[in-house]
Motif scaffolding. Structure first.
Motif, PDB file in Angstrom:
ATOM      1  N   MET A   1       0.847  -1.199   0.000  1.00  0.00           N
ATOM      2  CA  MET A   1       0.000   0.000   0.000  1.00  0.00           C
ATOM      3  C   MET A   1       0.877   1.242   0.000  1.00  0.00           C
ATOM      4  O   MET A   1       1.688   1.430   0.914  1.00  0.00           O
ATOM      5  CB  MET A   1      -0.920   0.004   1.228  1.00  0.00           C
ATOM      6  CG  MET A   1      -1.866  -1.174   1.312  1.00  0.00           C
ATOM      7  SD  MET A   1      -2.808  -1.220   2.869  1.00  0.00           S
ATOM      8  CE  MET A   1      -3.587   0.407   2.854  1.00  0.00           C
ATOM      9  N   ASP A   2       0.719   2.074  -1.021  1.00  0.00           N
ATOM     10  CA  ASP A   2       1.407   3.369  -1.062  1.00  0.00           C
ATOM     11  C   ASP A   2       0.381   4.440  -0.727  1.00  0.00           C
ATOM     12  O   ASP A   2      -0.527   4.727  -1.516  1.00  0.00           O
ATOM     13  CB  ASP A   2       2.012   3.622  -2.436  1.00  0.00           C
ATOM     14  CG  ASP A   2       2.814   4.907  -2.471  1.00  0.00           C
ATOM     15  OD1 ASP A   2       3.896   4.957  -1.865  1.00  0.00           O
ATOM     16  OD2 ASP A   2       2.338   5.882  -3.096  1.00  0.00           O
ATOM     17  N   VAL A   3       0.515   5.043   0.458  1.00  0.00           N
ATOM     18  CA  VAL A   3      -0.504   5.941   0.995  1.00  0.00           C
ATOM     19  C   VAL A   3      -0.139   7.390   0.718  1.00  0.00           C
ATOM     20  O   VAL A   3       1.005   7.808   0.911  1.00  0.00           O
ATOM     21  CB  VAL A   3      -0.659   5.729   2.516  1.00  0.00           C
ATOM     22  CG1 VAL A   3      -1.778   6.599   3.062  1.00  0.00           C
ATOM     23  CG2 VAL A   3      -0.932   4.258   2.820  1.00  0.00           C
ATOM     24  N   SER A   4      -1.111   8.164   0.258  1.00  0.00           N
ATOM     25  CA  SER A   4      -0.963   9.609   0.105  1.00  0.00           C
ATOM     26  C   SER A   4      -2.103  10.288   0.850  1.00  0.00           C
ATOM     27  O   SER A   4      -2.927   9.629   1.493  1.00  0.00           O
ATOM     28  CB  SER A   4      -0.977  10.001  -1.380  1.00  0.00           C
ATOM     29  OG  SER A   4      -2.218   9.676  -1.967  1.00  0.00           O
ATOM     30  N   LYS A   5      -2.183  11.599   0.748  1.00  0.00           N
ATOM     31  CA  LYS A   5      -3.193  12.334   1.505  1.00  0.00           C
ATOM     32  C   LYS A   5      -4.601  12.047   1.024  1.00  0.00           C
ATOM     33  O   LYS A   5      -5.535  11.921   1.827  1.00  0.00           O
ATOM     34  CB  LYS A   5      -2.911  13.836   1.417  1.00  0.00           C
ATOM     35  CG  LYS A   5      -3.873  14.695   2.224  1.00  0.00           C
ATOM     36  CD  LYS A   5      -3.493  16.156   2.175  1.00  0.00           C
ATOM     37  CE  LYS A   5      -4.437  16.997   3.035  1.00  0.00           C
ATOM     38  NZ  LYS A   5      -4.074  18.434   3.015  1.00  0.00           N
ATOM     39  N   SER A   6      -4.776  11.911  -0.292  1.00  0.00           N
ATOM     40  CA  SER A   6      -6.125  11.800  -0.849  1.00  0.00           C
ATOM     41  C   SER A   6      -6.546  10.372  -1.171  1.00  0.00           C
ATOM     42  O   SER A   6      -7.744  10.092  -1.266  1.00  0.00           O
ATOM     43  CB  SER A   6      -6.233  12.647  -2.123  1.00  0.00           C
ATOM     44  OG  SER A   6      -5.260  12.237  -3.073  1.00  0.00           O
TER      45      SER A   6
ATOM     46  N   ASP B   1       1.734  11.591   8.378  1.00  0.00           N
ATOM     47  CA  ASP B   1       0.877  10.746   9.205  1.00  0.00           C
ATOM     48  C   ASP B   1      -0.328  10.229   8.438  1.00  0.00           C
ATOM     49  O   ASP B   1      -1.319   9.813   9.047  1.00  0.00           O
ATOM     50  CB  ASP B   1       0.389  11.538  10.425  1.00  0.00           C
ATOM     51  CG  ASP B   1       1.506  11.872  11.386  1.00  0.00           C
ATOM     52  OD1 ASP B   1       2.477  11.105  11.421  1.00  0.00           O
ATOM     53  OD2 ASP B   1       1.412  12.892  12.090  1.00  0.00           O
ATOM     54  N   TYR B   2      -0.258  10.218   7.113  1.00  0.00           N
ATOM     55  CA  TYR B   2      -1.407   9.795   6.312  1.00  0.00           C
ATOM     56  C   TYR B   2      -1.704   8.307   6.483  1.00  0.00           C
ATOM     57  O   TYR B   2      -2.792   7.841   6.143  1.00  0.00           O
ATOM     58  CB  TYR B   2      -1.166  10.103   4.834  1.00  0.00           C
ATOM     59  CG  TYR B   2      -0.936  11.569   4.549  1.00  0.00           C
ATOM     60  CD1 TYR B   2      -1.673  12.553   5.209  1.00  0.00           C
ATOM     61  CD2 TYR B   2       0.018  11.981   3.628  1.00  0.00           C
ATOM     62  CE1 TYR B   2      -1.457  13.892   4.968  1.00  0.00           C
ATOM     63  CE2 TYR B   2       0.240  13.329   3.371  1.00  0.00           C
ATOM     64  CZ  TYR B   2      -0.502  14.280   4.040  1.00  0.00           C
ATOM     65  OH  TYR B   2      -0.278  15.614   3.794  1.00  0.00           O
ATOM     66  N   TRP B   3      -0.741   7.538   6.981  1.00  0.00           N
ATOM     67  CA  TRP B   3      -0.938   6.097   7.163  1.00  0.00           C
ATOM     68  C   TRP B   3      -1.839   5.764   8.347  1.00  0.00           C
ATOM     69  O   TRP B   3      -2.405   4.659   8.414  1.00  0.00           O
ATOM     70  CB  TRP B   3       0.419   5.415   7.384  1.00  0.00           C
ATOM     71  CG  TRP B   3       1.161   5.920   8.592  1.00  0.00           C
ATOM     72  CD1 TRP B   3       2.011   6.980   8.649  1.00  0.00           C
ATOM     73  CD2 TRP B   3       1.093   5.404   9.928  1.00  0.00           C
ATOM     74  NE1 TRP B   3       2.486   7.162   9.920  1.00  0.00           N
ATOM     75  CE2 TRP B   3       1.938   6.206  10.727  1.00  0.00           C
ATOM     76  CE3 TRP B   3       0.409   4.345  10.518  1.00  0.00           C
ATOM     77  CZ2 TRP B   3       2.113   5.976  12.093  1.00  0.00           C
ATOM     78  CZ3 TRP B   3       0.566   4.106  11.877  1.00  0.00           C
ATOM     79  CH2 TRP B   3       1.412   4.914  12.648  1.00  0.00           C
ATOM     80  N   LYS B   4      -1.973   6.687   9.276  1.00  0.00           N
ATOM     81  CA  LYS B   4      -2.629   6.363  10.547  1.00  0.00           C
ATOM     82  C   LYS B   4      -4.075   5.896  10.400  1.00  0.00           C
ATOM     83  O   LYS B   4      -4.454   4.863  10.991  1.00  0.00           O
ATOM     84  CB  LYS B   4      -2.531   7.554  11.496  1.00  0.00           C
ATOM     85  CG  LYS B   4      -1.119   7.782  12.022  1.00  0.00           C
ATOM     86  CD  LYS B   4      -1.065   8.906  13.039  1.00  0.00           C
ATOM     87  CE  LYS B   4       0.345   9.058  13.609  1.00  0.00           C
ATOM     88  NZ  LYS B   4       0.431  10.152  14.603  1.00  0.00           N
ATOM     89  N   PRO B   5      -4.956   6.602   9.663  1.00  0.00           N
ATOM     90  CA  PRO B   5      -6.339   6.098   9.586  1.00  0.00           C
ATOM     91  C   PRO B   5      -6.417   4.710   8.955  1.00  0.00           C
ATOM     92  O   PRO B   5      -7.244   3.884   9.371  1.00  0.00           O
ATOM     93  CB  PRO B   5      -7.054   7.153   8.741  1.00  0.00           C
ATOM     94  CG  PRO B   5      -5.979   7.906   8.037  1.00  0.00           C
ATOM     95  CD  PRO B   5      -4.800   7.869   8.952  1.00  0.00           C
ATOM     96  N   TYR B   6      -5.572   4.436   7.961  1.00  0.00           N
ATOM     97  CA  TYR B   6      -5.578   3.113   7.342  1.00  0.00           C
ATOM     98  C   TYR B   6      -5.110   2.049   8.339  1.00  0.00           C
ATOM     99  O   TYR B   6      -5.755   1.011   8.506  1.00  0.00           O
ATOM    100  CB  TYR B   6      -4.660   3.101   6.112  1.00  0.00           C
ATOM    101  CG  TYR B   6      -5.135   3.977   4.982  1.00  0.00           C
ATOM    102  CD1 TYR B   6      -6.047   3.503   4.040  1.00  0.00           C
ATOM    103  CD2 TYR B   6      -4.681   5.276   4.847  1.00  0.00           C
ATOM    104  CE1 TYR B   6      -6.484   4.310   2.991  1.00  0.00           C
ATOM    105  CE2 TYR B   6      -5.109   6.090   3.807  1.00  0.00           C
ATOM    106  CZ  TYR B   6      -6.008   5.597   2.879  1.00  0.00           C
ATOM    107  OH  TYR B   6      -6.446   6.390   1.851  1.00  0.00           O
ATOM    108  N   PHE B   7      -3.986   2.327   8.993  1.00  0.00           N
ATOM    109  CA  PHE B   7      -3.417   1.337   9.920  1.00  0.00           C
ATOM    110  C   PHE B   7      -4.362   1.072  11.084  1.00  0.00           C
ATOM    111  O   PHE B   7      -4.613  -0.088  11.450  1.00  0.00           O
ATOM    112  CB  PHE B   7      -2.072   1.825  10.426  1.00  0.00           C
ATOM    113  CG  PHE B   7      -1.293   0.787  11.183  1.00  0.00           C
ATOM    114  CD1 PHE B   7      -0.322   0.037  10.538  1.00  0.00           C
ATOM    115  CD2 PHE B   7      -1.525   0.541  12.527  1.00  0.00           C
ATOM    116  CE1 PHE B   7       0.398  -0.943  11.225  1.00  0.00           C
ATOM    117  CE2 PHE B   7      -0.823  -0.419  13.221  1.00  0.00           C
ATOM    118  CZ  PHE B   7       0.142  -1.162  12.567  1.00  0.00           C
TER     119      PHE B   7
END
Length: 417
Positions: free
Chosen positions: A17-22, A74-80
């Protein structure tokens, strides 16, 4: 797309998973119908909670062995946080998962993450459990306000310099009782240096002449009064927020009271520093198999840079900045002490290698002791301050001889009976 199965595959069903802001690019890599071949599919998902819940159901249905994610900020936090309960998800360091230059896109990053994860090449980053995250939020907020308060005091000092006041040359703290009384009086319209100096409290009563001299002839207009009152109000507001945080921190750290008391027995480690250590490491050394791994994670381990058998200078890593800052503060506290093993060792290194290296070396010693204490439940044991002299008699003797020679003495040594 199909790719040949390398011989060293560790996980057969993975996702990157490559996470960005949007949004997030997700590459699922699973065995294909052909032997020794793998099939990869890349999909895009939104960053809202409903979208993440759909992604969660998608990953659960894929029955994956491992899901790795890499993110900026910190864009990973909601996913994690939404996936960790039912999906085997790991956060990985972006530096370890770096893709080839010139071929980097969000899609290729997700594909590369899936491949490297299947080969077992990525080490998971430490993500504390939810109760420790609460402690981190509190201690990090306190650190932010503390640093902001120090900056506000600097701004106040600089502004006072522009008015010609030398109050900061007499008092050690512009936030002290005497300083606050004098500055409030100035903001209220008092301009008589004698009347202002008479407000001194405590030991500063012996410095009324110096205070009067520092406040004589200053240019203090109505605008200056407004600005000083503004800075003082900001400092008061920050102090009130710190008090509220301290009360909440005391309550939140109640289950860790024993560990905090244990860590506070180390010289230089105050209660606030012990709280940061618990909040950043979790207080459980199971995530750090050895003290060397904890020191490397904290950023106080020596760097390695070897090529062709030659060791070159290497800086320490950035590490975990809050823990590294706490260890640095503890090292500075140790530097102010006299006697004892750690202050003696600090001064030895500072004299030989300089203060910055002494701070890092002391931090490394501290984190090693902290790991031993928390991992084994043992109390801190203070080594004898002359341990280095006893273990390194030759070096100690040569150092003493050089010092005497520099002073102009010729020394002959005779072995004592």
């Amino acid at each position: 797309m199909g790719t040949k199965d390398p011989n060293d595959v560790v996980y057969r069903r993975v996702a990157g998973m490559d996470v960005s802001k949007s949004d997030v690019k997700v590459c699922v890599r699973v065995p294909s119908t052909q032997r020794n071949r793998y099939h990869s599919e890349v999909t895009t998902w939104g960053a809202t909670v409903p979208e993440i819940m759909k992604l969660k159901a998608f990953l659960e249905e894929a029955q994956l062995e491992l899901v790795v994610m890499e993110s900026t900020s910190d864009y990973w936090k909601p996913y994690f946080y939404l996936l960790e309960d039912t999906v085997p998800v790991q956060l990985v360091n972006a530096r370890q998962a770096r893709n080839l230059p010139g071929r980097k896109t969000d899609v290729s990053d997700a594909q590369w993450l899936a491949k490297t994860a299947s080969w077992g090449m990525l080490a998971p980053s430490f993500v504390p459990p939810p109760p420790i995250r609460v402690l981190r939020d509190l201690t990090r907020a306190r650190s932010t306000i503390t640093f902001g308060r120090a900056s506000e005091l600097q701004r106040l000092e600089k502004y006072l310099e522009s008015t010609g006041s030398k109050l900061s040359s007499v008092v050690s703290d512009l936030d002290g009782v005497t300083s606050t009384l004098i500055l409030r009086a100035l903001a209220g319209g008092e301009r008589d240096p004698k009347a202002l100096a008479a407000l001194a409290k405590g030991r500063l009563k012996n410095k009324t002449d110096e205070l009067e001299q520092a406040l004589t002839g200053i240019r203090f207009t109505a605008h200056d009064a407004f600005m000083v009152a503004f800075h003082l109000d900001e400092l008061n507001a920050q102090q009130a927020r710190l008090a509220a945080l301290d009360a909440q921190i005391t309550e939140a750290f109640a289950p860790f009271r024993t560990d905090i008391e244990l860590l506070s027995t180390i010289p230089g480690v105050k209660t606030t520093i012990a709280q940061v250590i618990i909040a950043e490491t979790g207080g459980n050394m199971a995530a750090f198999p050895t003290s060397a791994q904890l020191a490397s994670w904290a950023g106080v381990a020596p760097g390695n840079n070897e090529s062709a058998g030659r060791h070159k200078p290497a800086a320490t890593s950035k590490g975990e900045k809050y823990l590294k800052a706490a260890l640095g503060q503890a090292a500075l506290n140790i530097a102010k002490q006299k006697g004892g093993f750690l202050p003696t060792r600090y001064k030895r290194i500072a004299n030989r290698r300089g203060k910055p290296r002494a701070i890092v070396a002391t931090g490394h010693t501290l984190i090693t002791d902290i790991w031993n204490m928390l991992a084994n439940g043992v109390a801190y044991e203070e080594p004898h301050p002359r341990r280095y002299d006893q273990a390194n008699n030759d070096r100690t003797r040569q150092h003493a001889l050089r010092a005497l020679k520099q002073l102009g003495y010729e020394v002959t040594l005779t072995q004592a009976a």
